[in-house]
Design a protein around this motif. Structure first.
Motif, PDB file in Angstrom:
ATOM      1  N   MET A  14     -51.103  71.633  20.814  1.00 42.02           N
ATOM      2  CA  MET A  14     -51.457  73.039  21.152  1.00 42.02           C
ATOM      3  C   MET A  14     -50.405  74.050  21.107  1.00 42.02           C
ATOM      4  O   MET A  14     -50.900  75.023  20.441  1.00 42.02           O
ATOM      5  CB  MET A  14     -51.922  72.788  22.730  1.00 42.02           C
ATOM      6  CG  MET A  14     -53.162  72.086  22.987  1.00 42.02           C
ATOM      7  SD  MET A  14     -54.497  72.571  21.818  1.00 42.02           S
ATOM      8  CE  MET A  14     -54.671  74.399  22.709  1.00 42.02           C
ATOM      9  N   GLY A  15     -49.173  73.759  21.231  1.00 40.70           N
ATOM     10  CA  GLY A  15     -48.095  74.760  21.183  1.00 40.70           C
ATOM     11  C   GLY A  15     -47.990  75.080  19.678  1.00 40.70           C
ATOM     12  O   GLY A  15     -47.857  76.282  19.372  1.00 40.70           O
ATOM     13  N   ALA A  16     -48.009  74.209  18.841  1.00 40.30           N
ATOM     14  CA  ALA A  16     -48.145  74.491  17.307  1.00 40.30           C
ATOM     15  C   ALA A  16     -49.076  75.368  17.153  1.00 40.30           C
ATOM     16  O   ALA A  16     -48.951  76.393  16.256  1.00 40.30           O
ATOM     17  CB  ALA A  16     -47.903  73.062  16.452  1.00 40.30           C
ATOM     18  N   LEU A  17     -50.520  75.093  17.475  1.00 38.62           N
ATOM     19  CA  LEU A  17     -51.633  75.854  17.264  1.00 38.62           C
ATOM     20  C   LEU A  17     -51.337  77.334  17.455  1.00 38.62           C
ATOM     21  O   LEU A  17     -51.844  78.202  16.828  1.00 38.62           O
ATOM     22  CB  LEU A  17     -52.774  75.225  17.598  1.00 38.62           C
ATOM     23  CG  LEU A  17     -53.652  74.234  16.830  1.00 38.62           C
ATOM     24  CD1 LEU A  17     -54.608  73.610  17.701  1.00 38.62           C
ATOM     25  CD2 LEU A  17     -54.157  74.831  15.717  1.00 38.62           C
ATOM     26  N   TRP A  18     -51.016  77.379  18.762  1.00 43.22           N
ATOM     27  CA  TRP A  18     -50.820  78.865  19.454  1.00 43.22           C
ATOM     28  C   TRP A  18     -49.762  79.611  18.616  1.00 43.22           C
ATOM     29  O   TRP A  18     -49.820  80.897  18.430  1.00 43.22           O
ATOM     30  CB  TRP A  18     -50.119  78.740  20.673  1.00 43.22           C
ATOM     31  CG  TRP A  18     -51.047  77.987  21.940  1.00 43.22           C
ATOM     32  CD1 TRP A  18     -52.318  77.816  21.827  1.00 43.22           C
ATOM     33  CD2 TRP A  18     -50.739  77.418  22.838  1.00 43.22           C
ATOM     34  NE1 TRP A  18     -53.154  77.253  22.820  1.00 43.22           N
ATOM     35  CE2 TRP A  18     -51.930  76.805  23.723  1.00 43.22           C
ATOM     36  CE3 TRP A  18     -49.485  77.536  23.746  1.00 43.22           C
ATOM     37  CZ2 TRP A  18     -51.941  76.186  24.760  1.00 43.22           C
ATOM     38  CZ3 TRP A  18     -49.479  76.764  24.877  1.00 43.22           C
ATOM     39  CH2 TRP A  18     -50.669  76.324  25.464  1.00 43.22           C
ATOM     40  N   THR A  19     -48.739  79.066  18.208  1.00 44.26           N
ATOM     41  CA  THR A  19     -48.004  79.511  17.140  1.00 44.26           C
ATOM     42  C   THR A  19     -48.464  80.036  15.693  1.00 44.26           C
ATOM     43  O   THR A  19     -48.142  80.995  15.305  1.00 44.26           O
ATOM     44  CB  THR A  19     -46.437  78.676  17.154  1.00 44.26           C
ATOM     45  OG1 THR A  19     -46.124  78.310  18.310  1.00 44.26           O
ATOM     46  CG2 THR A  19     -45.363  79.504  16.268  1.00 44.26           C
ATOM     47  N   ILE A 136     -44.345  74.415  19.960  1.00 42.99           N
ATOM     48  CA  ILE A 136     -43.679  75.891  19.460  1.00 42.99           C
ATOM     49  C   ILE A 136     -42.457  75.615  18.756  1.00 42.99           C
ATOM     50  O   ILE A 136     -42.231  76.445  17.682  1.00 42.99           O
ATOM     51  CB  ILE A 136     -43.621  76.617  20.856  1.00 42.99           C
ATOM     52  CG1 ILE A 136     -45.091  76.830  21.489  1.00 42.99           C
ATOM     53  CG2 ILE A 136     -42.933  78.147  20.577  1.00 42.99           C
ATOM     54  CD1 ILE A 136     -45.079  77.430  22.827  1.00 42.99           C
ATOM     55  N   GLU A 137     -41.424  74.894  19.248  1.00 44.36           N
ATOM     56  CA  GLU A 137     -40.095  74.894  18.709  1.00 44.36           C
ATOM     57  C   GLU A 137     -40.227  74.312  17.235  1.00 44.36           C
ATOM     58  O   GLU A 137     -39.561  74.711  16.200  1.00 44.36           O
ATOM     59  CB  GLU A 137     -39.274  73.810  19.448  1.00 44.36           C
ATOM     60  CG  GLU A 137     -37.860  73.847  18.790  1.00 44.36           C
ATOM     61  CD  GLU A 137     -37.004  72.642  19.634  1.00 44.36           C
ATOM     62  OE1 GLU A 137     -36.139  73.272  20.233  1.00 44.36           O
ATOM     63  OE2 GLU A 137     -37.444  71.456  19.855  1.00 44.36           O
ATOM     64  N   THR A 138     -41.051  73.154  17.197  1.00 41.33           N
ATOM     65  CA  THR A 138     -41.203  72.815  15.645  1.00 41.33           C
ATOM     66  C   THR A 138     -41.985  73.620  14.818  1.00 41.33           C
ATOM     67  O   THR A 138     -41.562  74.103  13.451  1.00 41.33           O
ATOM     68  CB  THR A 138     -42.195  71.486  15.662  1.00 41.33           C
ATOM     69  OG1 THR A 138     -41.576  70.479  16.737  1.00 41.33           O
ATOM     70  CG2 THR A 138     -42.475  70.932  14.308  1.00 41.33           C
TER      71      THR A 138
END
Length: 403
Positions: A14-19, A136-138
């Protein structure tokens, strides 16, 4: 994963998708189950990014999982590129291919040969060991490691903002205030806001900037890799309060080799002095009876704490974050169960957190830190939390809360 009453910690996916899904010109393709992207697109729609979002999922069935079949990825990408214009493809896995051990990096390389000239990046963020902070970091790191092109510095003074994410409350307003202050203090322009106001052209030109401004801990690796590739210095932190904002601008000036426009600083402080002084005056009446507490993203909580406790002198209350790696002195990683328990013992004062926590504690639900699951972003032109206009906004909110 434990039991949650209100808000399970989102996954790395989810963090990656948001980014990634907020970047114009890019296509996000997930190797996962059909229903996965429905919830993600809904959240992006609530954040105001449904029009620009090009996020798709391959769909998986029992045969794909049992036999480790991956031909759906190529078929899905063929169909997408027939209808959609894409300057890059971001391939992410769901938890299923990560758990059963599918070599997604090899698939990404094969697709790169098939679609020569089209950047296709893989983001390893589907495992159960990664929460949304890691996602998000990735995403930020892989974008900055692979896409920026070798280039010369711009003649005008420019910077990039790294770490503006749709998981944060007032993300657009905060970025806009930083942009306004940089122009007023230095005549500096913002080239790219990664990732809530980014396109592929801006990401390719990240190396042209004189300085990178990293707004959250998850963007430090991205800042480091841009420093290694292009020699671009970066500043990590968010400007809160008068003292914190002035210090932050001085640090920007030092890294960029420019003097701060003191006339701009004086005028800005004058503009926010009325509500700032009024709040300090009413705080003298409450003395030790009032406490300030906040929970959410570590960098937001840290900035609010420095403003409320260290600058304004409000007594320290409860401060927490959601990720173990984000813990630091005075900010603990607390489970939802622990937070709900502690909220029942909080004394009189100001509380800033997720809406669910504010409702449970019977507090003002407008004092948000992170965007909740059901929070709609209808109006992007509200006042910020950061910078000088953030001082006016926060002081006004806090004054009304304790008056």
């Amino acid at each position: 994963m434990g039991l949650y009453k209100y808000h399970p910690v989102p996954s790395g996916r989810m963090g990656a998708l948001w980014t990634l899904a907020t970047i114009k010109g890019a296509v996000v393709l997930e190797f996962g189950s059909m229903g996965h992207m429905i919830y993600a697109k809904r959240w992006l729609e609530q954040a105001g990014y449904s029009k620009d979002c090009q996020a798709f999922v391959t769909h998986l069935d029992e045969k794909d999982i049992a036999l480790g079949m991956t031909d759906r990825i190529e078929a899905a990408l063929d169909g997408i590129l027939e209808k959609q214009k894409a300057e890059a493809v971001f391939l992410i896995p769901s938890s299923v291919p990560e758990v059963i051990g599918i070599d997604m990096e090899a698939i990404c390389q094969e697709l790169s040969f098939r679609y020569e000239g089209l950047p296709i990046l893989y983001f390893p963020c589907g495992g159960f060991d990664r929460d949304y902070h890691r996602g998000i970091e990735t995403a930020l790191y892989e974008l900055c490691r692979n896409l920026p092109e070798k280039t010369l510095r711009t003649e005008e003074l420019t910077c990039n903002i790294i770490g503006s994410g749709i998981d944060l409350h007032l993300f657009e307003a905060d970025a806009r205030e930083i942009e306004r202050m940089l122009w007023g203090a230095f005549g500096m322009k913002v080239s790219c806001v990664l990732s809530t106001r980014a396109d592929m052209e801006g990401i390719r030109r990240l190396g042209e900037a004189d300085i990178n401004l990293v707004l959250r801990r998850e963007g430090i690796r991205a800042g480091e890799t841009l420093k290694e590739q292009f020699g671009t210095p970066y500043l990590y932190g968010r400007p809160y309060g008068i003292q914190g904002t002035v210090k932050w601008l001085e640090q920007v000036g030092k890294l960029s080799g420019r003097l701060v426009n003191t006339e701009f600083i004086v005028d800005e402080i004058k503009d926010c002095s009325t509500v700032y002084d009024s709040l300090k005056h009413i705080l003298e009446f409450f003395g030790e009876r009032l406490v300030f507490s906040a929970g959410g993203s570590r960098d937001v909580v840290q900035g609010l704490k420095e403003f409320a406790v260290e600058e304004l002198g409000i007594r320290e209350g409860l401060f927490w974050c959601e990720a173990k790696e984000d813990e630091k002195e005075g900010i603990s990683c607390l489970t939802e169960e622990k937070v709900l328990k502690e909220l029942g013992h909080l004394p009189q004062g100001i509380l800033m957190a997720r809406k669910e926590y504010l409702k449970t504690a019977g507090r003002n639900t407008g004092l948000l830190t992170d965007r909740g699951i059901n929070e709609w972003n209808f109006n992007p032109y509200v006042p910020p939390y950061v910078g000088f206009r953030g001082v006016t906004n926060l002081c006004s909110l806090w004054f009304q809360e304790i008056e």
